[in-house]
Design an enzyme around this catalytic site. Structure first.
Site, PDB file in Angstrom:
ATOM      1  N   ASP A  11      -1.181  16.804  -7.377  1.00 36.29           N
ATOM      2  CA  ASP A  11      -0.497  15.504  -7.477  1.00 36.29           C
ATOM      3  C   ASP A  11       0.215  15.121  -6.182  1.00 36.29           C
ATOM      4  O   ASP A  11       1.178  14.358  -6.193  1.00 36.29           O
ATOM      5  CB  ASP A  11       0.519  15.500  -8.630  1.00 36.29           C
ATOM      6  CG  ASP A  11      -0.050  16.052  -9.922  1.00 36.29           C
ATOM      7  OD1 ASP A  11      -1.118  15.563 -10.329  1.00 36.29           O
ATOM      8  OD2 ASP A  11       0.553  16.960 -10.514  1.00 36.29           O
ATOM      9  N   LYS A  14      -3.641  13.130  -2.713  1.00 34.14           N
ATOM     10  CA  LYS A  14      -4.901  13.346  -1.992  1.00 34.14           C
ATOM     11  C   LYS A  14      -5.820  12.128  -2.101  1.00 34.14           C
ATOM     12  O   LYS A  14      -6.449  11.741  -1.131  1.00 34.14           O
ATOM     13  CB  LYS A  14      -5.610  14.587  -2.544  1.00 34.14           C
ATOM     14  CG  LYS A  14      -4.837  15.882  -2.353  1.00 34.14           C
ATOM     15  CD  LYS A  14      -5.592  17.084  -2.898  1.00 34.14           C
ATOM     16  CE  LYS A  14      -5.656  17.098  -4.418  1.00 34.14           C
ATOM     17  NZ  LYS A  14      -4.336  17.234  -5.068  1.00 34.14           N
ATOM     18  N   GLN A 223      -7.116  19.717  -7.518  1.00 28.88           N
ATOM     19  CA  GLN A 223      -5.982  20.608  -7.745  1.00 28.88           C
ATOM     20  C   GLN A 223      -5.306  20.909  -6.396  1.00 28.88           C
ATOM     21  O   GLN A 223      -5.215  20.033  -5.572  1.00 28.88           O
ATOM     22  CB  GLN A 223      -6.384  21.872  -8.496  1.00 28.88           C
ATOM     23  CG  GLN A 223      -6.722  21.638  -9.960  1.00 28.88           C
ATOM     24  CD  GLN A 223      -8.116  21.096 -10.156  1.00 28.88           C
ATOM     25  OE1 GLN A 223      -9.079  21.581  -9.575  1.00 28.88           O
ATOM     26  NE2 GLN A 223      -8.250  20.088 -10.990  1.00 28.88           N
TER      27      GLN A 223
END
Length: 424
Positions: A11, A14, A223
């Site tokens: 979070d 990206k 992730q």
């Protein structure tokens, strides 16, 4: 090949950064994860969350590769394509999305198995997104799964049915209430037929040929580093390799072809789900940062845990990934605070000092360095010269500690709210 990856627990922003710079590349390529990812992108005042589709999808002339290291849920993929075309009907994903024949499928019962394990007292509860990702990867390792290329085989349906029926029988024996086996199977096979509209190929060959022709590739990680299956805060991690080395293996591109490694980090830390979080804030300030920063999972909507920037963990992530340029986001969220903190090291119960770590101590005391806060309207800034001196001091401190430049600074959630400070 350049790489963009998160340096914390996800979070970090990206998707926004990739969307911003992808116009400089011929190809964007996802190298790990599945529909558990959630890259939020704002365009024309609206926001969309991409799960499997690479974030360069909105750039004309850019090809988007879903690589071998990913796991693909065809049902989720079909929904995402539909949502994408509703969001922007000028996008033509069938012309610019390429899928690896070797990527593994997420099967209909994989999500059900995720739910079963999360709700059963026989297993560790880690706060998974329940998208079946771990089940797909575990069956991949057990050599009990099917890949995208298998969908062209004449016995594909029977092979999938064999696995699904086996899983269904086990879940039924475990007392789980299940949807109709016929229903979930039909939905899966219909989505597979939809998937066949897209170009599926040996993406390793495609990407290496592109590099040989002088084309540029941006590898996109889902992730983040501290959720890596090997180097993250195990067992509260994801099921794939999220690091720069994972980009090489997940795409089949030699490490010698890696150029810039852009690492994305927030000016503070957040985490979704369970797991160690030494700098976590449990007070009103933590809630204020969560609200102001809109810290709710883009994929699940779950509220994120918030805390101060963790420098030992960040140093570790920079080290193992070979980060060359740092992209700092959410400094604008901290605007208005009289002072901000950074955890510089941990002090263990035995008095030992830890300044770089991937094994974050659950009982370690975070030692905080307090710095002057800032109060500014970042949204109006068009040049680094407009940054408050307190922000410049904060950035200089990070550069000295991490020994890499802070190349970009996000000034807001919008696509163009980003200042380029240095870098190539």
């Amino acid at each position: 090949m350049d790489i963009v990856l998160g340096l914390q627990w996800g979070d970090e922003g990206k998707g926004k950064f990739i969307d911003l710079i992808s116009e400089n590349y011929n190809i964007t390529a996802r190298f790990n994860g599945g529909s558990n990812a959630g890259h939020s992108i704002e365009r024309n005042g609206r926001r969309i969350t991409l799960k499997m589709i690479p974030s360069g999808i909105f750039m004309k002339g850019v090809q988007n590769v879903i690589g071998t290291g990913t796991v693909l849920d065809p049902v989720s993929f079909k929904k995402e394509i539909t949502n994408l075309q509703t969001f922007d009907n000028t996008v033509q994903p069938e012309n610019n999305v390429i899928i690896s024949l070797k990527a593994h499928f997420v099967l209909p019962t994989h999500k059900l198995l995720d739910v079963f394990m999360e709700e059963s007292s026989d297993y560790i509860t880690i706060g998974t997104t329940k998208n079946g990702i771990a089940q797909a990867y575990s069956n991949k390792i057990l050599r009990q799964n099917v890949r995208v290329g298998d969908m062209y085989a004449p016995d594909f349906r029977s092979r999938v049915q064999h696995i699904v029926e086996r899983d269904y029988k086990m879940l039924t024996a475990g007392g789980m209430e299940l949807p109709s086996l016929e229903e979930i199977s039909n939905e899966f096979f219909e989505a597979v037929e939809f998937l066949k509209r897209f170009r599926c190929t040996e993406t390793e060959i495609y990407l290496n040929n592109a590099l040989a022709e002088g084309k540029t590739i941006l590898a996109e990680g889902s992730q983040a580093a501290m959720l890596d299956i090997d180097h993250g805060t195990y067992p509260y991690v994801t099921s794939s390799s999220t690091t720069a080395s994972g980009a090489s293996s997940g795409l089949g591109v030699s490490p010698k072809n890696i150029g810039e490694v852009f690492g994305i980090a927030k000016a503070y830390c957040t985490r979704v789900g369970n797991g160690v979080f030494p700098t976590e804030l449990f007070d009103e300030l933590g809630e204020e940062i969560r609200t102001k920063g809109n810290e709710f999972g883009s994929n699940t909507g779950r509220p994120r845990r918030t805390g101060w920037l963790d420098l030992p963990a960040l140093k570790y992530a920079v080290m193992i990934n070979g980060v060359t340029q740092l992209v700092l986001t959410k400094a604008d969220v901290l605007s208005g605070l009289k002072s901000v903190a950074v955890c510089t090291h941990y002090e263990l119960e035995n008095g030992e000092i830890v300044s770089v770590s991937g094994l974050l101590p659950e009982n370690g005391k975070p030692i905080l360095k307090w710095m002057n806060g800032w109060n500014a309207d970042f949204s109006t800034m068009k040049s680094p010269s407009e940054l408050p001196k307190e922000v410049i001091e904060f950035l200089s401190f990070l550069e000295a500690e991490l020994r890499i430049p802070v190349a970009y600074l996000s000034t807001g959630p919008g696509r163009n709210e980003m200042l380029k400070l240095t870098g190539k």
